[in-house]
Design a protein around this motif. Structure first.
Motif, PDB file in Angstrom:
ATOM      1  N   GLY A 243       1.072   4.280  -2.948  1.00 14.20           N
ATOM      2  CA  GLY A 243       0.384   5.273  -2.448  1.00 14.20           C
ATOM      3  C   GLY A 243       1.602   6.412  -2.916  1.00 14.20           C
ATOM      4  N   PHE A 244       2.917   6.410  -2.651  1.00 11.67           N
ATOM      5  CA  PHE A 244       4.338   7.326  -2.764  1.00 11.67           C
ATOM      6  C   PHE A 244       4.828   7.298  -3.450  1.00 11.67           C
ATOM      7  CE2 PHE A 244       2.668   7.007   1.388  1.00 11.67           C
ATOM      8  CZ  PHE A 244       3.097   8.397   2.565  1.00 11.67           C
TER       9      PHE A 244
ATOM     10  N   LEU B  70      -2.512   4.809  -6.051  1.00 13.82           N
ATOM     11  CA  LEU B  70      -3.641   4.710  -4.653  1.00 13.82           C
ATOM     12  C   LEU B  70      -2.787   6.269  -3.448  1.00 13.82           C
ATOM     13  CD1 LEU B  70      -5.548   3.482  -2.531  1.00 13.82           C
ATOM     14  CD2 LEU B  70      -3.144   2.484  -1.314  1.00 13.82           C
ATOM     15  N   ASP B  71      -4.919   6.446  -2.639  1.00 13.11           N
ATOM     16  CA  ASP B  71      -4.226   8.380  -1.687  1.00 13.11           C
ATOM     17  C   ASP B  71      -3.451   7.790  -0.944  1.00 13.11           C
ATOM     18  OD1 ASP B  71      -5.112  10.735  -1.359  1.00 13.11           O
ATOM     19  OD2 ASP B  71      -6.098  10.005  -0.554  1.00 13.11           O
ATOM     20  N   ALA B  72      -2.297   9.229  -0.941  1.00 10.39           N
ATOM     21  CA  ALA B  72      -1.531   8.858  -0.147  1.00 10.39           C
ATOM     22  C   ALA B  72      -2.319   8.526   2.164  1.00 10.39           C
ATOM     23  CB  ALA B  72      -0.757   9.709   0.551  1.00 10.39           C
ATOM     24  N   LYS B  73      -3.071   9.047   2.021  1.00  9.37           N
ATOM     25  CA  LYS B  73      -4.113   9.296   3.241  1.00  9.37           C
ATOM     26  C   LYS B  73      -4.185   7.912   3.202  1.00  9.37           C
ATOM     27  CE  LYS B  73      -6.030  13.984   3.788  1.00  9.37           C
ATOM     28  NZ  LYS B  73      -6.601  14.954   3.779  1.00  9.37           N
ATOM     29  N   THR B  74      -4.661   7.283   2.091  1.00 12.99           N
ATOM     30  CA  THR B  74      -5.713   5.773   2.272  1.00 12.99           C
ATOM     31  C   THR B  74      -3.959   4.478   2.283  1.00 12.99           C
ATOM     32  OG1 THR B  74      -7.489   5.532   0.934  1.00 12.99           O
ATOM     33  CG2 THR B  74      -6.194   3.596   1.025  1.00 12.99           C
ATOM     34  N   ALA B  75      -2.994   5.120   2.498  1.00 16.66           N
ATOM     35  CA  ALA B  75      -1.993   3.786   2.713  1.00 16.66           C
ATOM     36  C   ALA B  75      -1.634   4.419   3.739  1.00 16.66           C
ATOM     37  CB  ALA B  75      -0.447   4.301   1.169  1.00 16.66           C
TER      38      ALA B  75
ATOM     39  N   ALA C  34       0.481  -1.087  -0.278  1.00 16.05           N
ATOM     40  CA  ALA C  34       0.084  -0.047  -0.170  1.00 16.05           C
ATOM     41  C   ALA C  34       0.930   1.229  -0.215  1.00 16.05           C
ATOM     42  CB  ALA C  34      -0.828   0.308   1.202  1.00 16.05           C
TER      43      ALA C  34
ATOM     44  N   HIS D  96       1.687   6.349  -7.303  1.00 16.41           N
ATOM     45  CA  HIS D  96       1.202   6.961  -6.711  1.00 16.41           C
ATOM     46  C   HIS D  96      -1.176   6.799  -7.491  1.00 16.41           C
ATOM     47  CE1 HIS D  96       2.592  10.137  -5.591  1.00 16.41           C
ATOM     48  NE2 HIS D  96       4.326   9.423  -6.806  1.00 16.41           N
TER      49      HIS D  96
END
Length: 104
Positions: A24-25, A30-35, A20, A28
């Protein structure tokens, strides 16, 4: 408590959440907040996993109380004498002994 702030717990949580975090990072997708939320969820999960592992392996390597308190049997060494048991295992024919006279 469960050991959530221990290094092995945090490392395992990071390992569990690494897909995740990568998505996320790095990619990109996945949203960073979700990760980061998945990382926060992975921390208590890793703490429970390692806590169960510690609970199962807690008694390994220790002598049991009944073996440690048992008095020595008659004809054996005293409780303070800890001489190692010496035994020889032979499979097949033993090796012939070499003597200095054999080499001449």
């Amino acid at each position: 408590m469960l050991g959530m702030a221990r290094y092995p717990t945090l490392f395992l949580a990071l390992l569990l959440a690494s897909p995740a975090l990568y998505a996320g990072f790095v990619t990109h997708q996945l949203d960073a907040k979700t990760a980061l939320l998945r990382l926060l969820i992975a921390v208590p999960v890793a703490a429970v996993m390692l806590g169960l592992f510690r609970m199962v392996t807690r008694g390994y390597g220790k002598q049991k109380d009944e073996q440690a308190k048992r008095p020595p049997e008659e004809g054996t060494a005293a409780a303070g004498d800890h001489e190692p048991l010496r035994a020889e295992a032979v499979a097949g024919e033993p090796f012939p002994q070499r003597r200095s006279a054999d080499n001449e």
